[in-house]
Design a protein around this motif. Structure first.
Motif, mmCIF file in Angstrom:
data_model
loop_
_atom_site.group_PDB
_atom_site.id
_atom_site.type_symbol
_atom_site.label_atom_id
_atom_site.label_comp_id
_atom_site.label_asym_id
_atom_site.label_seq_id
_atom_site.Cartn_x
_atom_site.Cartn_y
_atom_site.Cartn_z
ATOM 1 N N PHE A 94 34.872 48.374 33.631
ATOM 2 C CA PHE A 94 35.179 48.069 35.022
ATOM 3 C C PHE A 94 36.546 47.416 35.117
ATOM 4 N N GLU A 95 37.117 47.545 36.293
ATOM 5 C CA GLU A 95 38.385 46.896 36.607
ATOM 6 C C GLU A 95 38.099 45.738 37.549
ATOM 7 N N MET A 96 38.635 44.587 37.216
ATOM 8 C CA MET A 96 38.409 43.408 38.029
ATOM 9 C C MET A 96 39.532 43.247 39.048
ATOM 10 N N VAL A 154 35.548 32.920 38.677
ATOM 11 C CA VAL A 154 35.109 34.208 39.224
ATOM 12 C C VAL A 154 35.229 35.307 38.171
ATOM 13 N N ALA A 155 36.321 35.297 37.405
ATOM 14 C CA ALA A 155 36.497 36.303 36.350
ATOM 15 C C ALA A 155 35.374 36.211 35.318
ATOM 16 N N LYS A 156 35.020 35.003 34.953
ATOM 17 C CA LYS A 156 33.941 34.820 33.976
ATOM 18 C C LYS A 156 32.611 35.318 34.522
ATOM 19 N N ILE A 157 32.341 35.011 35.800
ATOM 20 C CA ILE A 157 31.084 35.441 36.412
ATOM 21 C C ILE A 157 30.991 36.960 36.458
ATOM 22 N N LEU A 158 32.074 37.628 36.836
ATOM 23 C CA LEU A 158 32.055 39.091 36.926
ATOM 24 C C LEU A 158 31.810 39.730 35.571
ATOM 25 N N HIS A 159 32.427 39.187 34.521
ATOM 26 C CA HIS A 159 32.191 39.719 33.176
ATOM 27 C C HIS A 159 30.774 39.398 32.705
ATOM 28 N N GLN A 160 30.262 38.269 33.123
ATOM 29 C CA GLN A 160 28.936 37.847 32.690
ATOM 30 C C GLN A 160 27.837 38.715 33.285
ATOM 31 N N VAL A 161 27.989 39.120 34.533
ATOM 32 C CA VAL A 161 26.924 39.887 35.208
ATOM 33 C C VAL A 161 27.096 41.393 35.025
ATOM 34 N N HIS A 162 28.222 41.829 34.475
ATOM 35 C CA HIS A 162 28.433 43.267 34.280
ATOM 36 C C HIS A 162 27.517 43.778 33.178
ATOM 37 N N ASP A 163 26.663 44.740 33.508
ATOM 38 C CA ASP A 163 25.707 45.249 32.522
ATOM 39 C C ASP A 163 25.741 46.768 32.392
ATOM 40 N N GLY A 201 36.527 38.010 44.286
ATOM 41 C CA GLY A 201 36.615 38.866 43.101
ATOM 42 C C GLY A 201 35.669 40.041 43.224
ATOM 43 N N ALA A 202 36.110 41.206 42.788
ATOM 44 C CA ALA A 202 35.299 42.421 42.892
ATOM 45 C C ALA A 202 35.230 43.128 41.544
ATOM 46 N N GLU A 203 34.036 43.602 41.217
ATOM 47 C CA GLU A 203 33.801 44.411 40.027
ATOM 48 C C GLU A 203 33.903 45.878 40.441
ATOM 49 N N LYS A 204 34.949 46.544 39.992
ATOM 50 C CA LYS A 204 35.184 47.930 40.391
ATOM 51 C C LYS A 204 34.929 48.829 39.192
ATOM 52 N N LEU A 205 33.813 49.557 39.223
ATOM 53 C CA LEU A 205 33.418 50.385 38.095
ATOM 54 C C LEU A 205 34.407 51.532 37.898
ATOM 55 N N ILE A 206 34.718 51.818 36.651
ATOM 56 C CA ILE A 206 35.617 52.927 36.310
ATOM 57 C C ILE A 206 34.759 54.183 36.165
ATOM 58 N N ILE A 207 34.820 55.047 37.157
ATOM 59 C CA ILE A 207 33.944 56.218 37.195
ATOM 60 C C ILE A 207 34.498 57.389 36.393
ATOM 61 N N GLY A 231 28.983 47.727 42.940
ATOM 62 C CA GLY A 231 29.589 46.724 42.075
ATOM 63 C C GLY A 231 29.515 45.339 42.689
ATOM 64 N N THR A 232 29.481 44.328 41.853
ATOM 65 C CA THR A 232 29.338 42.950 42.310
ATOM 66 C C THR A 232 30.626 42.435 42.946
ATOM 67 N N VAL A 233 30.482 41.704 44.042
ATOM 68 C CA VAL A 233 31.613 41.029 44.690
ATOM 69 C C VAL A 233 31.249 39.559 44.840
ATOM 70 N N VAL A 234 32.152 38.675 44.424
ATOM 71 C CA VAL A 234 31.902 37.234 44.432
ATOM 72 C C VAL A 234 32.964 36.541 45.282
ATOM 73 N N GLY A 235 32.557 35.523 46.028
ATOM 74 C CA GLY A 235 33.486 34.709 46.795
ATOM 75 C C GLY A 235 33.151 33.239 46.646
ATOM 76 N N ILE A 236 34.165 32.398 46.447
ATOM 77 C CA ILE A 236 33.939 30.951 46.366
ATOM 78 C C ILE A 236 34.996 30.224 47.197
ATOM 79 N N ARG A 237 34.579 29.145 47.836
ATOM 80 C CA ARG A 237 35.496 28.304 48.597
ATOM 81 C C ARG A 237 35.812 27.064 47.781
ATOM 82 N N CYS A 238 37.055 26.957 47.351
ATOM 83 C CA CYS A 238 37.495 25.823 46.545
ATOM 84 C C CYS A 238 38.092 24.751 47.450
ATOM 85 N N LYS A 239 38.607 23.673 46.839
ATOM 86 C CA LYS A 239 39.137 22.570 47.636
ATOM 87 C C LYS A 239 40.441 22.932 48.345
#
Length: 248
Positions: A207-209, A193-202, A49-55, A35-43
């Motif tokens: 999945f649980e965010m 991050v939430a938008k990116i995780l939903h956008q790349v989920h295919d 954020g992690a995409e956790k697939l529901i198995i 599953g995809t994991v995203v990290g960003i450094r803000c100001k």
């Protein structure tokens, strides 16, 4: 490995003729298929954020975590083999506790990242071991300010403004590059991050965010994003993607 020679992928202690260690490549493949994991450094901090697939439909919500606190000022999100991730997190906790007991202060982010990278690199050197099939995004907030690090199965360590690992990493990286991170607060970062995780989920499966942060709002303590904020971010992400689909 056809065309390269046989037997070179049986041990981490053997290089192939073209200078590769196949066991390390296989460990990286385990990360790339997770599953995809995203990290960003803000100001004002770092958001993970992690995409956790529901198995399974019988899986209890919030189980099989992908984000973990390491110290009060540091935490991690892992992609790849979940059990390997927990082992790496345990090592990071030990390093943080040892540093604090010796020096009387919290371990700096770059020291923790380098020690963790050195530990993971050891498992790429000896034939009796296998590399950890996990990449770890490390978020810290210390004297040096908010920092984001990536530690790979090979032991390589990098510092990023924003990055992603896992199956949807390329699409996620493209979206992260569009963000104005130096102007973005962590509250805004949660929604991004939430938008990116939903956008790349295919995947056909849901999945649980999972979202976590260390920032000014959290008192510079690493913690999971409050559920209300996470729900609001997920709803905003779905609405934004639906609006974009209608415009198309």
């Amino acid at each position: 490995m056809s065309g390269i020679g046989t037997g070179y992928d049986l041990s981490t202690g053997t290089f192939s003729p073209d200078g590769r260690v196949f066991q390390t490549d296989y460990a990286q493949k385990a990360v790339d298929n997770s599953g995809t994991v995203v990290g960003i450094r803000c100001k004002d901090g770092v958001v993970l954020g992690a995409e956790k697939l529901i198995i399974s439909k019988m899986l209890e919500q919030h189980s099989n975590r992908r984000t973990f606190p390491v110290d009060r000022h540091a935490g991690m999100a892992v992609a790849g083999v979940a059990a390997d991730g927990r082992s790496v997190v345990s090592r990071a906790m030990g390093e943080a506790n040892q540093y604090k007991s010796i020096y009387g202060e919290a371990i700096p982010g770059h020291v923790l990242a380098e020690r963790l990278g050195s530990f993971m690199h050891l498992f790429n050197l000896y034939g009796g071991y296998r590399p950890y099939g996990v990449s770890a995004l490390l978020a810290t907030y210390g004297k040096e300010g908010p920092q984001l690090y990536l530690v790979e199965p090979s032991g390589a360590t990098y510092r990023y403004f924003g990055t992603a690992v896992g199956k949807g990493r390329q699409g996620a990286k493209n979206e992260v590059e569009k963000l104005k991170l130096e102007e973005m607060s962590c509250r805004e970062g949660i929604q991004a991050v939430a938008k990116i995780l939903h956008q790349v989920h295919d995947e056909e499966k849901g999945f649980e965010m999972e979202l976590a942060w260390v920032c000014e709002e959290s008192g510079r303590h690493f913690q999971r994003v409050p559920q209300q904020l996470a729900d609001e971010a997920e709803a905003a992400a779905k609405a934004a993607l639906a609006a974009e689909d209608m415009d198309d």
